[in-house]
Design an enzyme around this catalytic site. Structure first.
Site, mmCIF file in Angstrom:
data_model
loop_
_atom_site.group_PDB
_atom_site.id
_atom_site.type_symbol
_atom_site.label_atom_id
_atom_site.label_comp_id
_atom_site.label_asym_id
_atom_site.label_seq_id
_atom_site.Cartn_x
_atom_site.Cartn_y
_atom_site.Cartn_z
ATOM 1 N N THR A 1 0.836 -1.195 0.000
ATOM 2 C CA THR A 1 0.000 0.000 0.000
ATOM 3 C C THR A 1 0.869 1.242 0.000
ATOM 4 O O THR A 1 1.789 1.360 0.823
ATOM 5 C CB THR A 1 -0.906 0.010 1.254
ATOM 6 O OG1 THR A 1 -1.812 -1.087 1.194
ATOM 7 C CG2 THR A 1 -1.694 1.308 1.353
ATOM 8 N N SER A 2 0.611 2.173 -0.933
ATOM 9 C CA SER A 2 1.315 3.452 -0.993
ATOM 10 C C SER A 2 2.819 3.238 -1.155
ATOM 11 O O SER A 2 3.246 2.711 -2.176
ATOM 12 C CB SER A 2 0.968 4.291 0.241
ATOM 13 O OG SER A 2 1.389 5.622 0.088
ATOM 14 N N SER A 3 3.644 3.614 -0.190
ATOM 15 C CA SER A 3 5.076 3.318 -0.288
ATOM 16 C C SER A 3 5.299 1.823 -0.504
ATOM 17 O O SER A 3 6.173 1.409 -1.270
ATOM 18 C CB SER A 3 5.801 3.772 0.983
ATOM 19 O OG SER A 3 7.167 3.423 0.950
#
Length: 298
Positions: free
Chosen positions: A134-136
């Site tokens: 998720t995300s990074s």
């Protein structure tokens, strides 16, 4: 990018007959990431491995809850690995050449080494290894697919950017915080599919095997890693996987989501599947049942 309470994380750190554990004897080379594992007693033999990579301002402990994979691990006998960022802000390095390239000495190599540890010490299946992020962590999942196609068979990406999009000239694998690429985050880095594909191929130029399958989620209202990154990811991996035909399905798997399947196959067998989530910001909610099904474990 996301915050999660310690209390909630701890509540989910013990499920079934297993506990989330810090792996103290993992050597953590080359970048000193923490390794946490969740190993149910009812493992398949050998057991599939899922690496779940957290977002900035996150942790392995919190993401063990947020990813919602531990009940799946209990049900299907899966080894879960949760890397823990070494940076002060909790982000993983996807900006340095070291992390972007195969065996280059960055965070991606440390995560690949966690998989080797799980194979050697837990009875993991080297031929059924997957990543969720998720995300990074989603950015890292794309990097893992590009730099370690020999390790990962499929990845599921929640609100990320194309592999190599976050490259920052001069960024190193050991700097804290890791490099940040504003033009990429803002959705301003636009390339042709072939240009994106060439980036992936350059990170492991000697690789001639089968590339990982990808499932990609992104919200149209994402203001952190903006929505143009969704199409850029699809362009990149459709080129890498040699896919041109695609078909869309509205309100799939739920209202407001548009599913795009590239090439042949279904949502669980196609090489590349995208989900555009209308009105959803950063980040798209986890869909653990879909992750498990896409990986072919369920």
């Amino acid at each position: 990018m996301q915050l999660f309470t310690t209390l909630s994380a701890l509540a989910f750190a013990t499920l079934g007959n297993a506990q989330l554990q810090k792996v103290n004897d993992f050597s953590a080379v080359p970048t000193n990431l923490g390794m946490y594992s969740y190993v149910p007693n009812n493992l398949q033999t050998p057991a599939p491995i899922i690496v779940a990579v957290h977002h900035c301002q996150g942790s392995a402990s919190a993401y063990s809850s947020e990813s919602q994979l531990m009940p799946q691990a209990d049900k299907y006998g899966i080894i879960l690995i949760y890397p823990n960022s070494k940076s002060g802000g909790g982000c993983f390095d996807v900006a340095s050449t070291a992390s972007l390239t195969h065996d280059g000495g960055g965070d991606s190599q440390t995560i690949a080494n966690m998989v080797k540890y799980a194979v050697d010490n837990y009875g993991g299946d080297a031929n059924r290894t997957y990543a969720v992020g998720t995300s990074s962590g989603a950015m890292m999942a794309n990097v893992l697919a590009g730099a370690y196609p020999d390790v990962f068979k499929a990845v599921s990406v929640y609100s990320g950017v194309p592999d190599g999009c976050f490259f920052v000239q001069g960024s190193t694998a050991t700097q804290d915080p890791p490099g940040w690429a504003n033009s990429c985050a803002n959705g301003q880095l636009i390339k042709t599919a072939e240009e994106w594909g060439d980036l992936v191929r350059s990170y492991y130029p000697d690789f001639t095997g089968t590339r990982p399958r990808l499932q990609i989620f992104h919200g149209t209202a994402d203001s952190t890693l903006r929505y143009p990154n969704y199409q850029e990811q699809l362009k990149q991996w459709s080129d890498v996987l040699g896919l041109t035909d695609k078909k869309d399905a509205a309100n799939t798997p739920q209202s407001g989501y548009t599913q795009t399947i590239y090439g042949d196959g279904t949502t669980t067998t196609a090489q590349l599947v995208g989900y555009s989530a209308n009105g959803v910001g950063h980040t798209v909610p986890q869909h653990p049942d879909m992750d498990i099904a896409f990986f072919g474990i369920a």
